[in-house]
Design an enzyme around this catalytic site. Structure first.
Site, PDB file in Angstrom:
ATOM      1  N   LYS A  88      46.608  37.850  38.178  1.00  0.00           N
ATOM      2  CA  LYS A  88      46.564  37.081  39.436  1.00  0.00           C
ATOM      3  C   LYS A  88      47.566  35.923  39.424  1.00  0.00           C
ATOM      4  CE  LYS A  88      42.270  38.743  41.307  1.00  0.00           C
ATOM      5  NZ  LYS A  88      40.843  38.606  41.519  1.00  0.00           N
ATOM      6  N   ARG A 116      37.363  42.906  34.749  1.00  0.00           N
ATOM      7  CA  ARG A 116      38.049  43.818  35.681  1.00  0.00           C
ATOM      8  C   ARG A 116      39.552  43.657  35.442  1.00  0.00           C
ATOM      9  NH1 ARG A 116      40.426  43.767  40.585  1.00  0.00           N
ATOM     10  NH2 ARG A 116      40.034  45.536  41.950  1.00  0.00           N
TER      11      ARG A 116
HETATM   12  N1  HH2 Z   1      39.853  41.148  42.736  1.00  0.00           N
HETATM   13  C1  HH2 Z   1      40.513  42.013  43.528  1.00  0.00           C
HETATM   14  C2  HH2 Z   1      39.840  43.087  44.133  1.00  0.00           C
HETATM   15  N2  HH2 Z   1      38.521  43.315  43.890  1.00  0.00           N
HETATM   16  N3  HH2 Z   1      36.518  42.697  42.809  1.00  0.00           N
HETATM   17  C3  HH2 Z   1      35.840  41.874  41.999  1.00  0.00           C
HETATM   18  N4  HH2 Z   1      34.539  42.085  41.730  1.00  0.00           N
HETATM   19  N5  HH2 Z   1      36.449  40.789  41.410  1.00  0.00           N
HETATM   20  C4  HH2 Z   1      37.761  40.493  41.628  1.00  0.00           C
HETATM   21  O1  HH2 Z   1      38.265  39.480  41.092  1.00  0.00           O
HETATM   22  C5  HH2 Z   1      38.519  41.369  42.485  1.00  0.00           C
HETATM   23  C6  HH2 Z   1      37.849  42.482  43.074  1.00  0.00           C
HETATM   24  C7  HH2 Z   1      41.970  41.794  43.784  1.00  0.00           C
HETATM   25  O2  HH2 Z   1      42.747  42.396  42.785  1.00  0.00           O
HETATM   26  P1  HH2 Z   1      43.443  43.846  42.879  1.00  0.00           P
HETATM   27  O3  HH2 Z   1      42.460  44.923  43.152  1.00  0.00           O
HETATM   28  O4  HH2 Z   1      44.239  44.043  41.636  1.00  0.00           O
HETATM   29  O5  HH2 Z   1      44.458  43.723  44.076  1.00  0.00           O
HETATM   30  P2  HH2 Z   1      44.366  44.131  45.618  1.00  0.00           P
HETATM   31  O6  HH2 Z   1      43.159  43.495  46.208  1.00  0.00           O
HETATM   32  O7  HH2 Z   1      45.653  43.605  46.197  1.00  0.00           O
HETATM   33  O8  HH2 Z   1      44.253  45.638  45.684  1.00  0.00           O
END
Ligand code: HH2
Length: 271
Positions: free
Chosen positions: A202, A236
């Site tokens: 992040k 995660r």
């Molecule tokens: N962060 C993201 C998405 N889902 N779920 C939980 N429980 N906790 C988190 O910190 C979290 C999440 C965002 O990250 P990412 O999936 O890598 O990116 P994007 O939302 O752009 O697909």
């Protein structure tokens, strides 16, 4: 918990796993590296992301979930219809970044199917959440929110032992808010449920290390190790192998190491 983003626009890997076969191969790779949960998402929640129609989200996630085996499958969605199809395809954990606030039927659905559920804190919504977020004391406010959401879920019939809690790094938080949450993440374990940490690659890690998204693996591992030592138990991540090694080292140095440090309380179960 390994991340599989079946999206064109995720902040770190958008477009890489948009095709189902690429996402499936990626998920299998994460499981081979030791992921115990695979978190499949078809809608980016990065700051400023535009919402995705239900049909598009379904087309992205369902074929991938159907093809995965060997780990618990988590569906990263706020939409009941998507959760329903994902569970029919084999998912057993609902990762709802709105903490059951977005879709009025989600809590009852999770309860009815006795699913695992991750409740995450977010201030505002993805499109606007990073425009000047403010708190009195970020840790107390996130904790109070998670406590209220936990009580709500239990009132709706979700079994408490099915619930995971997540402070939502980067979801309506400044750099200082994210760092304060990491510093004091141990305070959230007082709620009695496993704490999930989603810091992987992040932007606040980029702000500290000066690295672009691809170079944030070491910063991510360091943050996860510190969170683990402070009591967090589910991580995660995009990079599963690195995380496992980092947590194994951290675990070995604890006064009372776990024999299976990455084992979570619930079991693999397909419906
Ligand atoms: N962060 C993201 C998405 N889902 N779920 C939980 N429980 N906790 C988190 O910190 C979290 C999440 C965002 O990250 P990412 O999936 O890598 O990116 P994007 O939302 O752009 O697909």
């Amino acid at each position: 918990m390994g991340i599989v983003n079946v999206t064109p626009d995720s902040f770190s890997d958008g477009g890489t796993f948009e095709a189902a076969d690429a996402a499936i191969a990626h998920a299998r790779g994460l499981i081979a590296e030791g992921a115990q949960i695979v978190d499949v998402g078809g809608e980016s929640t990065r700051p400023g992301a535009e919402p995705v129609e239900v049909d598009a989200e379904l087309r992205r996630v369902v074929p991938v979930i159907e093809a995965i085996d060997g780990a618990r499958i988590s569906i990263d969605t706020m939409k009941l219809e998507v959760a329903r199809a994902a569970v029919a395809a084999g998912a057993t954990l609902v990762n709802d970044v709105s903490a059951l606030r977005h879709d009025p039927g989600m809590a009852a659905f999770v309860a009815e199917h006795d699913l695992d559920c991750c409740l995450m804190h977010m201030l505002g919504e993805p499109r606007t959440m990073q425009s000047d977020p403010r708190y009195g004391d970020v840790v107390s406010e996130v904790k109070a929110f998670l406590e209220e959401r936990l009580a709500f879920a239990v009132r709706e019939g979700v079994r408490e032992e099915r619930i995971l809690l997540d402070p939502g790094f980067g979801f309506g938080k400044t750099l200082e808010h994210n760092l304060e949450l990491l510093r004091r993440i141990g305070e959230l374990t007082a709620l009695g449920r496993p704490v999930v940490v989603g810091v992987s690659r992040k932007s606040f890690i980029g702000r500290i290390t000066g690295r672009d998204v691809a170079g944030r693996g070491v910063g991510t591992a360091a943050a996860n190790v510190l969170a683990y030592e402070r009591g967090a138990r589910v991580f995660r991540v995009h990079d599963v192998a690195v995380t496992r090694d980092a947590l194994a080292m951290a675990n070995a140095t604890l006064p009372h190491p776990c024999s299976h440090p990455t084992t979570t309380p619930t079991t693999t179960r397909r419906t």
